[in-house]
Design a protein around this motif. Sequence first.
Motif, mmCIF file in Angstrom:
data_model
loop_
_atom_site.group_PDB
_atom_site.id
_atom_site.type_symbol
_atom_site.label_atom_id
_atom_site.label_comp_id
_atom_site.label_asym_id
_atom_site.label_seq_id
_atom_site.Cartn_x
_atom_site.Cartn_y
_atom_site.Cartn_z
ATOM 1 N N UNK A 193 0.829 -1.211 0.000
ATOM 2 C CA UNK A 193 0.000 0.000 0.000
ATOM 3 C C UNK A 193 0.861 1.259 0.000
ATOM 4 N N UNK A 194 1.917 1.255 0.824
ATOM 5 C CA UNK A 194 2.828 2.404 0.848
ATOM 6 C C UNK A 194 3.477 2.626 -0.514
ATOM 7 N N UNK A 195 3.841 1.522 -1.161
ATOM 8 C CA UNK A 195 4.484 1.628 -2.468
ATOM 9 C C UNK A 195 3.536 2.241 -3.493
ATOM 10 N N UNK A 196 2.253 1.860 -3.432
ATOM 11 C CA UNK A 196 1.265 2.424 -4.351
ATOM 12 C C UNK A 196 1.017 3.901 -4.079
ATOM 13 N N UNK A 197 1.026 4.275 -2.808
ATOM 14 C CA UNK A 197 0.714 5.652 -2.440
ATOM 15 C C UNK A 197 1.914 6.592 -2.573
ATOM 16 N N UNK A 198 3.133 6.027 -2.675
ATOM 17 C CA UNK A 198 4.337 6.854 -2.776
ATOM 18 C C UNK A 198 5.155 6.423 -3.995
ATOM 19 N N UNK A 199 4.686 6.763 -5.203
ATOM 20 C CA UNK A 199 5.381 6.323 -6.420
ATOM 21 C C UNK A 199 6.771 6.934 -6.590
ATOM 22 N N UNK A 200 7.080 7.990 -5.818
ATOM 23 C CA UNK A 200 8.404 8.604 -5.921
ATOM 24 C C UNK A 200 9.413 7.982 -4.965
ATOM 25 N N UNK A 201 8.977 7.044 -4.141
ATOM 26 C CA UNK A 201 9.888 6.423 -3.186
ATOM 27 C C UNK A 201 10.924 5.571 -3.910
ATOM 28 N N UNK A 202 12.059 5.356 -3.266
ATOM 29 C CA UNK A 202 13.143 4.596 -3.893
ATOM 30 C C UNK A 202 12.729 3.155 -4.165
ATOM 31 N N UNK A 203 12.043 2.533 -3.206
ATOM 32 C CA UNK A 203 11.662 1.127 -3.396
ATOM 33 C C UNK A 203 10.700 0.975 -4.575
ATOM 34 N N UNK A 204 9.770 1.935 -4.734
ATOM 35 C CA UNK A 204 8.836 1.868 -5.867
ATOM 36 C C UNK A 204 9.576 2.029 -7.186
ATOM 37 N N UNK A 205 10.521 2.966 -7.238
ATOM 38 C CA UNK A 205 11.242 3.203 -8.487
ATOM 39 C C UNK A 205 12.099 2.004 -8.882
ATOM 40 N N UNK A 206 12.736 1.377 -7.896
ATOM 41 C CA UNK A 206 13.582 0.207 -8.179
ATOM 42 C C UNK A 206 12.736 -0.964 -8.664
ATOM 43 N N UNK A 207 11.650 -1.256 -7.932
ATOM 44 C CA UNK A 207 10.802 -2.394 -8.304
ATOM 45 C C UNK A 207 10.077 -2.148 -9.628
ATOM 46 N N UNK A 208 9.671 -0.907 -9.861
ATOM 47 C CA UNK A 208 8.991 -0.593 -11.125
ATOM 48 C C UNK A 208 9.924 -0.816 -12.306
ATOM 49 N N UNK A 209 11.153 -0.359 -12.172
ATOM 50 C CA UNK A 209 12.125 -0.510 -13.256
ATOM 51 C C UNK A 209 12.357 -1.980 -13.598
ATOM 52 N N UNK A 210 12.290 -2.835 -12.594
ATOM 53 C CA UNK A 210 12.619 -4.245 -12.800
ATOM 54 C C UNK A 210 11.405 -5.102 -13.139
ATOM 55 N N UNK A 211 10.236 -4.831 -12.512
ATOM 56 C CA UNK A 211 9.124 -5.766 -12.617
ATOM 57 C C UNK A 211 7.892 -5.231 -13.360
ATOM 58 N N UNK A 212 7.653 -3.921 -13.354
ATOM 59 C CA UNK A 212 6.479 -3.415 -14.081
ATOM 60 C C UNK A 212 6.805 -2.049 -14.713
ATOM 61 N N UNK A 213 7.779 -2.023 -15.625
ATOM 62 C CA UNK A 213 8.213 -0.740 -16.216
ATOM 63 C C UNK A 213 7.135 -0.055 -17.051
ATOM 64 N N UNK A 214 6.205 -0.829 -17.615
ATOM 65 C CA UNK A 214 5.207 -0.250 -18.523
ATOM 66 C C UNK A 214 3.793 -0.231 -17.936
ATOM 67 N N UNK A 215 3.684 -0.390 -16.629
ATOM 68 C CA UNK A 215 2.369 -0.374 -15.993
ATOM 69 C C UNK A 215 2.485 0.212 -14.593
ATOM 70 N N UNK A 216 1.381 0.218 -13.864
ATOM 71 C CA UNK A 216 1.372 0.727 -12.489
ATOM 72 C C UNK A 216 1.434 -0.456 -11.527
#
Length: 245
Positions: A193-216
């Motif tokens: 939930x924190x990751x969804x609510x804080x898209x600018x956080x470091x953990x969200x940016x790292x995981x997005x780049x690796x696992x869901x670069x083209x989606x939310x």
Amino acid sequence: MLFADDSIVFCRAIREECDRVLKVLKDYEGDSGQKLNKEKTSLYFSKNTSREIKEYVKEKFGAKVVQHPEKYLGLPPLVGRGKRKAFNRIKDQVGRKIACWKGKFLSHAGKEILIKAVAQATPTYTMSCFKLPNTLCKELNSLMGNFWWSQKDKERKMAWISWERLCTPKAEGGMGFRDLKAFNLALLAKQWWRMQQNPDSLVHRVLKEKYFPNSVASEAELGSRPSYAWRSIWASKKVVDRGSR
């Protein structure tokens, strides 16, 4: 990675980078007056590192080589296929504490406080980062259940009520103990939930780049060969989806 007095340095296993890291450390020692403690320093190599490079780096650093990285901030840095082995220390910690309590004459109120405030609180930090194996949760529940019913050593005593019933709220006839498996998912769901609510956080940016670069995050898939950290957080996705609107 730096935290307090713990540091992890990553580099490629080649002579040039080994020499460069050593130079940086020597410059630091000269400027700060502090000295690297080689007795507390360890080296870890990936499986595809040649023996020649391993010997070179080991000789240069004068530190021991470990097969498995040590704990970092109380957590295993790498979790491979042997998940039970990675988290067995939790069972050992809880087991030692319970073993110390068994020899004492405690009321049910005293046992309740120790189970809730100490035994069930011990794995909380780890459970907020990783999903513990179901078998480990069952073993932890068994340790606490045996303590609740005053079992000592290998003796067997009647458990008049199942542990699942003891985990229900007191208003419903239980003791309000935590179901560790459900609590584990709740803590991971909080991270999701924190990751969804804080898209600018470091953990969200790292995981997005690796696992869901083209989606939310809400549309993310587990993916192929995911890390155990991502697999753990993703396991709570259904819990968040059911409770959100």
